[in-house]
Design an enzyme around this catalytic site. Structure first.
Site, PDB file in Angstrom:
ATOM      1  CG  ASP A   8      -2.024   1.050   1.284  1.00 16.60           C
ATOM      2  OD1 ASP A   8      -2.067   1.794   0.233  1.00 16.60           O
ATOM      3  OD2 ASP A   8      -2.464   1.624   2.187  1.00 16.60           O
ATOM      4  CB  SER A   9       0.382   4.681  -1.329  1.00 11.02           C
ATOM      5  OG  SER A   9      -0.904   4.892  -0.876  1.00 11.02           O
ATOM      6  CE1 TYR A  40       2.757   5.760  -3.578  1.00 12.06           C
ATOM      7  CE2 TYR A  40       1.997   3.995  -4.936  1.00 12.06           C
ATOM      8  CZ  TYR A  40       3.005   4.597  -4.218  1.00 12.06           C
ATOM      9  OH  TYR A  40       4.084   3.749  -4.250  1.00 12.06           O
ATOM     10  N   GLY A  41      -2.778   9.243  -4.384  1.00  7.51           N
ATOM     11  CA  GLY A  41      -3.756   9.808  -5.190  1.00  7.51           C
ATOM     12  C   GLY A  41      -3.565  11.351  -5.570  1.00  7.51           C
ATOM     13  CB  CYS A  71      -3.095   0.690  -2.440  1.00 12.82           C
ATOM     14  SG  CYS A  71      -3.258   2.554  -3.119  1.00 12.82           S
ATOM     15  CG  ASN A  72      -9.675   1.008  -2.850  1.00 14.28           C
ATOM     16  OD1 ASN A  72     -10.326   0.408  -3.667  1.00 14.28           O
ATOM     17  ND2 ASN A  72      -9.436   1.017  -1.846  1.00 14.28           N
ATOM     18  CB  THR A  73      -4.804   5.134  -5.383  1.00 16.22           C
ATOM     19  OG1 THR A  73      -5.501   5.914  -4.708  1.00 16.22           O
ATOM     20  CG2 THR A  73      -4.125   6.201  -6.565  1.00 16.22           C
ATOM     21  CD  GLU A 160      -2.310   8.011   6.193  1.00 18.00           C
ATOM     22  OE1 GLU A 160      -1.618   8.602   6.153  1.00 18.00           O
ATOM     23  OE2 GLU A 160      -2.162   7.064   5.497  1.00 18.00           O
ATOM     24  CB  CYS A 194     -10.529   4.544   0.998  1.00 19.06           C
ATOM     25  SG  CYS A 194      -8.766   4.892   1.643  1.00 19.06           S
ATOM     26  CB  THR A 195      -7.288  -0.087   2.567  1.00 20.93           C
ATOM     27  OG1 THR A 195      -6.182   0.716   1.933  1.00 20.93           O
ATOM     28  CG2 THR A 195      -7.469  -0.879   0.989  1.00 20.93           C
ATOM     29  CG  HIS A 196      -6.574   4.853   5.070  1.00 19.72           C
ATOM     30  ND1 HIS A 196      -6.054   4.517   4.083  1.00 19.72           N
ATOM     31  CD2 HIS A 196      -5.627   5.463   5.942  1.00 19.72           C
ATOM     32  CE1 HIS A 196      -4.915   4.876   4.143  1.00 19.72           C
ATOM     33  NE2 HIS A 196      -4.522   5.904   5.398  1.00 19.72           N
TER      34      HIS A 196
END
Length: 293
Positions: A8-9, A40-41, A71-73, A160, A194-196
């Protein structure tokens, strides 16, 4: 023997890793977070692709037979190019093949089995929304669905920063949920794209359950709107990976089964370890590595 790599980023991929390890605890895992270059987005397609490919190649060099883009992006903007262009070249030089998988397809495949109204909402980062990856994939397998996307630019920074469980986060949770339901009051399924976002799932579900009782005079919700189910990606990705390994023994047989997990980051290892421990609710110790030039 080989490992399963998870990339993941940032930190959100840890929610995917956690679900996969609960489902498949016997395998050895290597997690890589490119935190120094996150998010990354905000980058162009070319930059996202280059950064993601660097991470994929690094994990393959560390003996990962499978790499999961958690990571979805990265899944939206780099996965297909890597699968079609880079993997054939990589596999030409290897005795045993490797593969790269994403998180969008397993999520999309679950949606038609969950929605009853046929109205689906996608909550994601601005980059994932602009890529329209969820829309395109859903249109392939379930063109009859009505799909609405909505960007939630404040959710990742809140998570975050460790503020997602604080009282102030309630405003931004309600704000984006109100806005997407105002676009289509018949939505009964919300994809947390989104993985968050699974770290806020309990608060999101709580808002959805009690939204008619809130003082929302400025943003009234129709009282006849359907009950909304939220979809988080971790368990879906874990189930999908388990199924993939059953169907592809050529990868399963490469994997070592020591039940270990190693954590790598491109930022300060102590900082990553502290934040990652909060995501996983367990202490971890990471090592710093460098990607790219």
């Amino acid at each position: 023997m080989a490992k399963i790599g998870v990339f993941d980023s940032g930190y959100g991929g840890l929610t995917i890793l956690d679900a996969i390890r609960k489902k498949l605890p016997q395998y050895d895992y290597l997690y890589l977070g490119d935190n120094a270059r996150a998010p990354y987005g905000t980058h162009s397609f070319d930059v996202i692709y280059r950064y993601t490919l660097q991470a994929v190649k690094y994990l393959i060099e560390q003996d990962c037979a499978l790499v999961i883009l958690a990571c979805n992006t990265a899944s939206a903007k780099a996965l297909r190019t890597i699968q079609q262009h880079d993997l054939p070249l990589i596999n030409k030089s290897r005795a045993q093949k490797v593969n790269v998988l994403g998180v969008i397809r397993p999520t999309v495949e679950a949606v038609p089995t969950i929605t009853k109204t046929g109205h689906v909402g996608i909550l994601a980062t601005p980059a994932t929304v602009s890529s329209e990856s969820y829309v395109l994939e859903l249109e392939k397998i379930a063109p009859e669905l009505t799909i609405v996307q909505h960007a939630c630019p404040m959710w990742v920074p809140l998570i975050e920063a460790g503020e997602h469980n604080e009282p102030g986060a309630k405003y931004f949770i309600g704000k984006y949920l109100r806005e997407i339901l105002a676009k289509d009051p018949q939505i009964d399924t919300l994809v947390l794209g989104c993985t968050h976002y699974p770290l806020m799932k309990e608060r999101i579900d709580n808002w959805l359950e009690f939204r008619h009782e809130l003082d929302e005079s400025e943003f009234p919700q129709p009282t006849d709107s359907p009950k909304v189910t939220t979809i988080a990606q971790g368990e879906l990705e874990a189930d999908s990976l388990a199924d993939y390994l059953k169907r592809h023994p050529e990868y399963r047989e490469q994997l070592s089964q020591g039940g270990t997990c190693t954590y790598l980051t491109t930022e300060n290892a102590d900082r990553f370890s502290q934040s990652a421990s909060n995501f996983l609710s367990a202490p971890i110790c990471a090592k710093t590595i460098q990607l790219g030039d």
